[in-house]
Design a protein around this motif. Structure first.
Motif: not given
Length: 341
Positions: A133-140
């Motif tokens: 259920g959780v995704s981390k956006l790593t791009t600014e």
């Protein structure tokens, strides 16, 4: 329009969340039951350079139904045969499959679903799967909103349907239409071959490839092999930002020091990256090596082009897969040292 996100991992979860929040009829489809359950119970949560949560509809592939007008293909190429055969009953003659996978999968996708249904795409943002259920956006975040996707027809035409798909993807982030998407994907393949391939074969971050003289010279040769094979197959490499990637071709041995310095400068901002293929090896999973470095020797056949550096990367990664081990830098760098002689 009914939309499917086929492969709702880190990237698919983010795309699906923003498309759903934009009021579209979208299903996030994934085989990971715990992830599907979490998405349905709590919504999709995006963390990292943003903090966003929204309700979504998620299903496993065996619960697909009806007809999808647009499919965002984000599964691994390893599974294309089964994934795409399974998808066929849910497509009609006007359905579009947007290939957003690593490498250059379009011809394979077209051979199964039909060339007229395929549009090529390139994901321009990074993400990490954190937990169900959780995704981390790593791009600014600002860059993501300006530059999230490139899309294009296989023949380079600017069509009505490509504009319609851009409108959908703009809900996620900036979407740009290209008249040479195949060239864009080959340019990305070149960087993947040179740095993701060596990162996996040597068990190091991109910085480790950049800093060691043997590995950065090998990266220059991998880039050169990719350019020569691409050109032999009618590819016009697209610029990356303003950089002419085809200028990395080695015409003589005297070119190598300059090519090495150019690669070091170009890749320095990416020195902390670790190849997803290396992460696969660490988890004792099969990697996509056949669809990254393996593309070059496969398409070199009958063209009279030798590809010893890409061959070596494929060989070392496959050895690690077979032995379920992680490569040793000091051991494997010696194979490239021999090639450099």
């Amino acid at each position: 329009m009914k939309i499917a996100i086929l492969g709702a991992g880190s990237l698919g979860t983010i795309a699906g969340a923003y498309i759903a929040a934009g009021g579209q009829d979208v299903e996030l489809i994934d085989v990971y039951q715990a992830h599907v359950d979490a998405l349905n119970q709590s919504g999709a949560k995006i963390i990292g350079t943003t903090d966003f949560q929204t309700k979504v509809k998620a299903i496993t592939p065996d619960n697909m139904s009806g007809t999808y007008d647009l499919v965002l293909l984000l599964t691994k190429q390893l599974y294309n045969d089964s994934v795409l055969q399974n998808l066929l009953p849910f497509l009609d003659e006007k359905s579009v499959v947007l290939s957003l996978q690593n490498g250059i999968p379009e011809e394979k996708v077209a051979s199964i679903v039909g060339r007229e249904r395929v549009i090529a795409g390139s994901v321009e943002f990074g993400a990490t799967f954190m937990e169900p259920g959780v995704s981390k956006l790593t791009t600014e975040f600002g860059h993501f909103k300006e530059y999230a996707f490139q899309i294009g027809e296989l023949n380079g035409e600017i069509t009505e349907r490509i504009h319609e798909i851009k409108t959908i993807l703009d809900l996620v982030g900036g979407t740009h239409i290209s008249d040479n998407l195949v060239g864009t994907k080959w340019s990305k393949l070149l960087i993947n071959n040179a740095f993701s391939g060596l990162s996996a074969a040597l068990n190091t971050e991109f910085g480790g490839v950049i800093d060691h003289e043997v590995s950065i010279v090998s990266a220059a040769h991998i880039a050169d092999e990719t350019i020569k094979v691409g050109h032999a197959n009618g590819v016009t490499f697209a610029k990356m930002n303003t950089f002419d990637i085809a200028s990395l071709e080695i015409k003589s041995e005297n070119d190598i020091p300059e090519r090495v310095q150019t690669l070091r400068n170009f890749m320095e901002p990416s020195r902390l990256l670790r190849a997803s293929m290396l992460q696969d090896l660490e988890k004792k999973r099969k990697s996509e090596i056949d669809y990254i470095n393996g593309v070059v020797p496969r398409l070199a056949k009958g063209k009279g082009i030798a590809t010893p550096y890409n061959d070596m990367v494929v060989k070392l990664v496959k050895q690690a897969e077979e032995t379920q081990s992680v490569p040793n830098f000091d051991t494997n760098i010696k194979f490239f040292e021999e090639l450099n002689k």
